[in-house]
Structures are given as C-alpha cells and as structure tokens.
Design a protein around this motif. Structure first.
Motif, PDB file in Angstrom:
ATOM      1  N   MET A   1       0.821  -1.204   0.000  1.00  0.00           N
ATOM      2  CA  MET A   1       0.000   0.000   0.000  1.00  0.00           C
ATOM      3  C   MET A   1       0.854   1.253   0.000  1.00  0.00           C
ATOM      4  SD  MET A   1      -3.123   1.053   2.569  1.00  0.00           S
ATOM      5  CE  MET A   1      -4.064   2.563   2.261  1.00  0.00           C
ATOM      6  N   ALA A   2       2.066   1.189   0.566  1.00  0.00           N
ATOM      7  CA  ALA A   2       2.945   2.354   0.597  1.00  0.00           C
ATOM      8  C   ALA A   2       3.309   2.821  -0.803  1.00  0.00           C
ATOM      9  CB  ALA A   2       4.212   2.029   1.391  1.00  0.00           C
TER      10      ALA A   2
ATOM     11  N   GLY B   1      -2.074   4.684  -0.784  1.00  0.00           N
ATOM     12  CA  GLY B   1      -1.096   5.091   0.217  1.00  0.00           C
ATOM     13  C   GLY B   1      -0.636   6.516   0.005  1.00  0.00           C
TER      14      GLY B   1
ATOM     15  N   ILE C   1      -7.335   2.714   4.197  1.00  0.00           N
ATOM     16  CA  ILE C   1      -6.732   1.469   4.701  1.00  0.00           C
ATOM     17  C   ILE C   1      -7.768   0.358   4.727  1.00  0.00           C
ATOM     18  CG2 ILE C   1      -5.759   0.357   6.756  1.00  0.00           C
ATOM     19  CD1 ILE C   1      -4.340   2.998   7.367  1.00  0.00           C
TER      20      ILE C   1
ATOM     21  N   ILE D   1       0.560   1.662   7.329  1.00  0.00           N
ATOM     22  CA  ILE D   1       0.885   1.505   5.905  1.00  0.00           C
ATOM     23  C   ILE D   1       2.368   1.197   5.708  1.00  0.00           C
ATOM     24  CG2 ILE D   1       1.029   2.762   3.705  1.00  0.00           C
ATOM     25  CD1 ILE D   1      -1.491   4.298   4.594  1.00  0.00           C
TER      26      ILE D   1
END
Length: 483
Positions: free
Chosen positions: A34-35, A40, A79, A369
C-alpha cells in the motif's frame, strides 16, 4: 506542516518531520504494497494537507481539530478499503483499535489535568496571582522578568498553554495601548512557557506523551524524575532570548490599576489535591508498574469528593455584594454558584483533545501503511539520533510540537535516555522559534488584538534559535552520562 512529496523517499523523509501517532504498528501488520499504491500516496497527501491547514490556523481561524479529524477518517477509510480488497481486514481493525487505546490513555490523563486547572481557575487562583503581580508597581523591565519567570515556574505544573494564557492575560491588560511592550512580553511568555514545559512530564502535552509511553531506552527506563535533567538546558533556552529582549524594553514604571481579588474557599486545598493526584500517578507508574492514567483518574476522585464537600457547605452571596464581602472577609468565601466538578470537566479544551485524536489516528494509519518505519530508518539510522532529534525540534516550529513528537513516538527508535530527553527538549523549545510552533503562541496571538503577531515574533527568531542550540549543547555536555 511542510508540503512536498515527489519521490517516495523524499515524501517519507518529509513525513518524519511532520507527522505523529501513539505507537509504531506491529511490523507483521504493515502493508508495504500500500505504501507504493495510489491509496497510500493519497493517505499521505491527505495528512500533509491537514497539517498545512493546522499551521495556518492563525490566518484561517479554522480550529485545528477539524482538518486532522477528517484526515483520520479518510486515511483509515483508505486502509479499510485496501485491507478488504487484499483480505487483511482483521489486521487493520486490530491496528486501529491499538491506536484508539493508546490515545484514550493520553486523553484521559490530559482530561484530569485540565479539570484540575479549570477548578483552580474557578476558585480564582489565577486571577489572584495576576492581580498581585499587577499591583506591585513594577517597572516595565520588572514586569517583563516577573511574568517570564512566573511562566517558566508555572509551566511544569499547569502545562505551557495554561501558563501562557494566565500570565499573558496580565501583559495584555496592564498596558493595552503599549504595542511594543505587549509584543516583547508575549514573546517572552511563549518562550518561557515552552522551555518550562520541557523539563516536567506535566509541563507540556509532548513531554506527557513521552512519559506516558513507558519508554525503555538502551541504557535504562525513562522515569518521571529523568525529565528534570532538562531543567538547566531549558532555563538557558529561556534566559538567552529574555536577556536580549530586556535591552529593547521601554523604560519607566507601570501604574497599577487591577482590582484586588481573593481566592475562593477551598482553593489551597485543591492545589494540594492536584499535587496528590500527580503523586498518585507517579506511584502507579513508578512503583506499581501500572499505567499512569489509572493513578491520575484516582486523583480525579479526590477532587470529586472535595467538590461534594464544597457543594454541601456552600454559602452563597447576594448579587452585588460578592466582591465587597470577599474583600472584607478574613477567610476566602464562596461565590454565587456552588462548585460542580462536572462543570469543570465540561470546560476542558476539547479542541486540543480532538486535535490529538486526529493526529494519533492519522499517523497511526500512516505507520500501519509502512511510511514511519522507512522514515525511522532514514532519520535515525542514516542521519544519527542526535541530528534527527535536532531536526524534528526545528520542524516543530512549523508543524506544531504535538504532531512532531507523535512522529518520533511512532518511529520509536532505539535511543539512550539522553537522546530521548534531547528529543523532548528540542521539540518543546523548538516550538518557540515561530509563533505558530506551539499552542501557547497561537493562543496569545488570538487574544492580543494584533499587538503580538507572527511577524513581531519572527524578528526575534534568530535569538531564539541561538538559545535553542545553546540549550541543546548544555544538555549534551551536562547530561553526557545519559548518552
């Protein structure tokens, strides 16, 4: 509240200087994918925008809790969506509950402190102190030093915001048309409040956050008394700007014109109960190894029982006779309204508590994250702990000290006692560099009717910056054994 983010590493480094949350997420729960995902990046941009709005509070008159609360909702919605699509919803729920638990402990602790401060205010403790200072017939320089020293000594017990508002009100009313003195006096109060709040766990929300985390450093635990090692460095951070501003003060004496005020019945006993509540919190934390908030809430019950006594023994005064009878009475008496502890609870600064909620949940999400782990590696592993702590202190001048300290606690780097104390000192005193760097500065600007402004504070930033580095150097030398 800094702005930029292009390449991922630059964005993460910027985040390290602007964000904050209660604890780093468990590494097993991080979502590294997700980063690097658009969701993100959107979460990160949402928080940076919220922090930017907080930094502009002086100009927008937009309460600081609003943007970070909506930021928290948006980040966790992103998220949640990502977790549902990747089959990790249970981990996301566990992480947000962890952030909520830690925020709740801090909120309840602050709530008790604010309730006691409001109770002391209702008993006219602060008005009495202000009137006594006002009527001493001091010179401008005498009032300048009396107000600064009083703020520095009150902050460890009342927190920096309450102390700045209390003493700053005296500066604002005693010479309402003297713009030069008001500006210098308010800057002095802000610097003194932030410096005084740095060496006591109850002196500033950021210091309270560090103590409440029960940090086990690489060379011992950071207990209640450890923070008092910062007294002399904090004093240096206050004295250098004060000495410089002393030379710019107008000469002459003030004409006292404040009405005498007498404290209401029970005021001194509430002071003792407040100290008892703090002692109970220290006992629970240091001796029983239980959360300090349990001891602090136990201390709130002291005020509840005493409030019941005040209410049952209340002797109301007739309207219009109150001030005359209070001044003539040999002992403090009551006002027209009986003391009610729950009224004091209702009058706490909820905007501050909700601001901390928004920051905690927002950066709790960013930590989940994975951004904070990377930021910690960049700052504390590559730059070194001392350079990183000095940097976050400088960042707090723009970002406000609460989000900045939350970011350090989120990254939770492995540091010595001396480094943790350096982080506490730098974030606390770094907030004095600009008027928007601390709640004390923002609050006094709002009350000064344009006499104390962002730009009048900015003129003295170079001297305050010199004092910032001087305080750090004194800490590095004086407390070398803690590193």
């Amino acid at each position: 509240m800094q702005i930029t983010r292009t390449a991922p590493r630059l964005g993460i480094a910027a985040l390290a200087c602007v964000s904050g949350t209660a604890l780093a997420a468990d590494p097993d729960l991080l979502l590294p994918a997700m980063a690097a995902h658009w969701s993100g990046y959107l979460a990160l941009a949402t928080f940076l925008l919220a922090i930017l709005l907080v930094s502009l509070e002086e100009f927008t008159q937009f309460s600081k809790s609003k943007p970070v609360m909506i930021s928290a909702g948006v980040i966790w919605a992103l998220i949640g969506w990502y977790a549902v699509t990747t089959g990790s919803a249970a981990q996301a729920e566990q992480s947000v509950r962890q952030s909520l638990l830690q925020y709740s402990e801090l909120m309840l602790l602050i709530l008790v402190v604010m309730t006691y401060i409001n109770a002391l205010g209702e008993r006219r403790v602060f008005k009495t102190l202000r009137a006594r200072l006002c009527n001493r017939g001091l010179s401008y320089r005498g009032l300048f030093w009396s107000s600064g020293i009083s703020t520095f000594l009150l902050s460890p017990f009342l927190d920096n915001l309450a102390s700045a508002l209390l003493v700053g009100a005296l500066i604002l009313v005693i010479e309402p048309d003297n713009r030069r003195f008001i500006s210098l006096g308010c800057i002095n109060v802000v610097v003194a409040a932030n410096a005084g709040g740095a060496f006591s766990p109850f002196g500033d929300i950021t210091t309270l956050m560090v103590w409440q985390q029960d940090i086990q450093s690489s060379n011992g635990a950071l207990d209640f008394w450890s923070f008092f090692n910062l007294f002399i460095p904090a004093l240096i951070s206050f004295l250098i700007p004060a000495c410089a501003m002393h030379l710019a003060l107008p000469k002459g004496r003030l004409q006292p014109h404040c009405q005498p005020v007498r404290m209401l019945r029970g005021a001194r006993r509430i002071m003792l109960l407040f100290l008892g509540a703090i002692a109970t919190a220290v006992l629970f934390r240091g001796v029983l190894h239980l959360p300090a908030v349990v001891g602090m809430l136990t201390g709130l019950s002291y005020l509840q029982f005493f409030g019941y006594y005040l209410k049952k023994t209340h002797r109301p005064l007739e309207e219009g006779v109150e001030d005359a009878e209070m001044l003539a009475s040999p002992v403090p008496v009551d006002g027209r309204t009986p003391f009610d502890v729950f009224v004091r609870v209702g009058q706490v600064e909820w905007d501050t508590l909700l601001f901390i909620y928004g920051v905690a949940l927002s950066v709790g999400g960013l930590g989940y994250i994975g951004y904070m782990a990377t930021a910690s590696d960049i700052m504390y592993s590559q730059w070194g702990a001392t350079a990183a702590n000095i940097t976050v202190g400088l960042a707090s001048a723009v970002l406000e000290n609460v989000p900045t300290m939350y970011s350090v606690l989120t990254m939770m780097p492995d540091m010595t006692q001396g480094e943790w104390l350096l982080a506490t000192l730098s974030v606390g005193t770094g907030g004095s560099l600009l008027a928007i760097g601390s709640a004390a500065g923002v609050a006094l600007m709002a009350q000064s009717n344009g006499n104390y402004t962002f730009y009048s504070h900015l003129k003295w930033t170079p001297v305050i910056l010199l004092a910032y580095f001087a305080g750090i150097l004194v800490h590095l030398w004086l407390n070398a054994r803690l590193f």
